[in-house]
Design a protein around this motif. Structure first.
Motif, mmCIF file in Angstrom:
data_model
loop_
_atom_site.group_PDB
_atom_site.id
_atom_site.type_symbol
_atom_site.label_atom_id
_atom_site.label_comp_id
_atom_site.label_asym_id
_atom_site.label_seq_id
_atom_site.Cartn_x
_atom_site.Cartn_y
_atom_site.Cartn_z
ATOM 1 N N TRP A 16 0.836 -1.201 0.000
ATOM 2 C CA TRP A 16 0.000 0.000 0.000
ATOM 3 C C TRP A 16 0.870 1.249 0.000
ATOM 4 O O TRP A 16 0.516 2.259 -0.621
ATOM 5 C CB TRP A 16 -0.966 0.004 1.183
ATOM 6 N N ALA A 17 2.011 1.192 0.673
ATOM 7 C CA ALA A 17 2.932 2.329 0.671
ATOM 8 C C ALA A 17 3.481 2.575 -0.741
ATOM 9 O O ALA A 17 3.584 3.723 -1.183
ATOM 10 C CB ALA A 17 4.077 2.087 1.658
ATOM 11 N N ILE A 18 3.795 1.492 -1.440
ATOM 12 C CA ILE A 18 4.261 1.634 -2.827
ATOM 13 C C ILE A 18 3.166 2.252 -3.692
ATOM 14 O O ILE A 18 3.424 3.158 -4.479
ATOM 15 C CB ILE A 18 4.715 0.270 -3.401
ATOM 16 N N VAL A 42 13.926 6.205 -9.327
ATOM 17 C CA VAL A 42 13.212 5.536 -8.236
ATOM 18 C C VAL A 42 12.124 4.584 -8.747
ATOM 19 O O VAL A 42 12.042 3.439 -8.308
ATOM 20 C CB VAL A 42 12.626 6.569 -7.240
ATOM 21 N N VAL A 43 11.284 5.029 -9.670
ATOM 22 C CA VAL A 43 10.187 4.176 -10.147
ATOM 23 C C VAL A 43 10.723 2.925 -10.850
ATOM 24 O O VAL A 43 10.290 1.810 -10.528
ATOM 25 C CB VAL A 43 9.191 4.964 -11.023
ATOM 26 N N PRO A 44 11.676 3.049 -11.802
ATOM 27 C CA PRO A 44 12.202 1.810 -12.388
ATOM 28 C C PRO A 44 12.847 0.910 -11.336
ATOM 29 O O PRO A 44 12.752 -0.321 -11.421
ATOM 30 C CB PRO A 44 13.226 2.273 -13.418
ATOM 31 N N ALA A 45 13.486 1.515 -10.341
ATOM 32 C CA ALA A 45 14.111 0.713 -9.284
ATOM 33 C C ALA A 45 13.058 -0.045 -8.473
ATOM 34 O O ALA A 45 13.244 -1.224 -8.152
ATOM 35 C CB ALA A 45 14.952 1.606 -8.369
ATOM 36 N N ILE A 46 11.962 0.605 -8.149
ATOM 37 C CA ILE A 46 10.893 -0.056 -7.387
ATOM 38 C C ILE A 46 10.371 -1.270 -8.145
ATOM 39 O O ILE A 46 10.265 -2.371 -7.593
ATOM 40 C CB ILE A 46 9.736 0.920 -7.077
ATOM 41 N N PHE A 47 10.050 -1.077 -9.429
ATOM 42 C CA PHE A 47 9.504 -2.193 -10.194
ATOM 43 C C PHE A 47 10.549 -3.270 -10.461
ATOM 44 O O PHE A 47 10.219 -4.454 -10.524
ATOM 45 C CB PHE A 47 8.851 -1.702 -11.482
ATOM 46 N N THR A 48 11.807 -2.891 -10.592
ATOM 47 C CA THR A 48 12.860 -3.890 -10.772
ATOM 48 C C THR A 48 13.026 -4.726 -9.507
ATOM 49 O O THR A 48 13.082 -5.962 -9.573
ATOM 50 C CB THR A 48 14.190 -3.214 -11.157
ATOM 51 N N VAL A 49 13.063 -4.077 -8.359
ATOM 52 C CA VAL A 49 13.205 -4.813 -7.096
ATOM 53 C C VAL A 49 11.988 -5.713 -6.866
ATOM 54 O O VAL A 49 12.134 -6.875 -6.474
ATOM 55 C CB VAL A 49 13.424 -3.843 -5.905
ATOM 56 N N LEU A 109 -0.156 4.711 -16.514
ATOM 57 C CA LEU A 109 0.785 3.606 -16.647
ATOM 58 C C LEU A 109 1.163 3.033 -15.286
ATOM 59 O O LEU A 109 1.238 1.811 -15.110
ATOM 60 C CB LEU A 109 2.027 4.092 -17.396
ATOM 61 N N LEU A 110 1.385 3.893 -14.310
ATOM 62 C CA LEU A 110 1.701 3.428 -12.956
ATOM 63 C C LEU A 110 0.537 2.654 -12.356
ATOM 64 O O LEU A 110 0.732 1.593 -11.747
ATOM 65 C CB LEU A 110 2.058 4.610 -12.058
ATOM 66 N N ILE A 111 -0.670 3.165 -12.524
ATOM 67 C CA ILE A 111 -1.851 2.485 -11.980
ATOM 68 C C ILE A 111 -2.033 1.126 -12.647
ATOM 69 O O ILE A 111 -2.244 0.106 -11.965
ATOM 70 C CB ILE A 111 -3.111 3.362 -12.133
ATOM 71 N N LEU A 112 -1.947 1.090 -13.977
ATOM 72 C CA LEU A 112 -2.103 -0.165 -14.700
ATOM 73 C C LEU A 112 -1.025 -1.173 -14.308
ATOM 74 O O LEU A 112 -1.312 -2.349 -14.068
ATOM 75 C CB LEU A 112 -2.071 0.091 -16.213
ATOM 76 N N THR A 113 0.210 -0.708 -14.225
ATOM 77 C CA THR A 113 1.312 -1.588 -13.835
ATOM 78 C C THR A 113 1.084 -2.167 -12.447
ATOM 79 O O THR A 113 1.243 -3.369 -12.230
ATOM 80 C CB THR A 113 2.653 -0.829 -13.881
ATOM 81 N N PHE A 114 0.709 -1.320 -11.512
ATOM 82 C CA PHE A 114 0.471 -1.795 -10.149
ATOM 83 C C PHE A 114 -0.649 -2.829 -10.128
ATOM 84 O O PHE A 114 -0.516 -3.884 -9.508
ATOM 85 C CB PHE A 114 0.121 -0.618 -9.223
#
Length: 172
Positions: A16-18, A42-49, A109-114
């Motif tokens: 939820w924090a993400i 930061v965003v690519p790093a979050i999705f990569t991790v 894109l962020l919403i769809l990806t999540f």
């Protein structure tokens, strides 16, 4: 409704924090801004991790799984590059910041990806045997890698703009 409540209550707080962070970043991108490359990473790093965690947790050291995920990243990176290549972006080599126009594609894109990544994780949490289903596994890995790749591709384009600007700023 009961199923949604179950998923929500069993979702770790960090997820939820993400989501909150991603929504904030997406809304922030709706206006032109001056930002650092580190902030854009930061965003690519979050999705990569998140992708690496999922890959390791669900598929272990499977070379096939890692290969399919990386293929998804390569495809997504190409798409991400194309999404921002026509944006007006400049780099100030003096202060190290990118200046970019509003990015109206980022929030959806962020919403769809999540949602997609969450749906795959929820499906695997409720039916772990799906990880052994070839079609599901390939879809999960290509789509997950693809969405991650979109953000990596966008970031690589930002790096290119910065690199070209730095080269032009060097006196000859």
């Amino acid at each position: 409704m009961h199923t949604i409540q179950q998923f929500a209550s069993h979702t770790p707080i960090w997820v939820w924090a993400i989501l909150a962070f991603l929504l904030w970043r997406g809304i922030d991108a709706l206006k032109p801004s001056k930002t650092s490359l580190a902030r854009l990473a930061v965003v690519p790093a979050i999705f990569t991790v998140w992708g690496l965690w999922s890959l390791h947790h669900r598929y272990g050291a499977s070379i096939e799984a890692w290969g399919v995920w990386l293929l998804g990243i390569a495809i997504g990176a190409g798409i991400g590059w194309l999404l921002v290549r026509r944006q007006s972006i400049s780099f100030d080599a003096i202060d190290g910041h990118l200046h970019r126009t509003a990015d109206y594609s980022l929030l959806p894109l962020l919403i769809l990806t999540f949602i997609v990544k969450y749906a795959f994780e929820a499906a695997l949490a409720t039916a772990p045997a799906l990880a052994d289903d070839t079609v599901f596994r390939i879809a999960h890995l290509v789509v997950s890698g693809g969405f991650t790749g979109v953000f990596i591709g966008k970031f690589l384009h930002y790096l290119r703009v910065a690199s070209l600007s730095r080269q032009q700023a060097i006196p000859t």
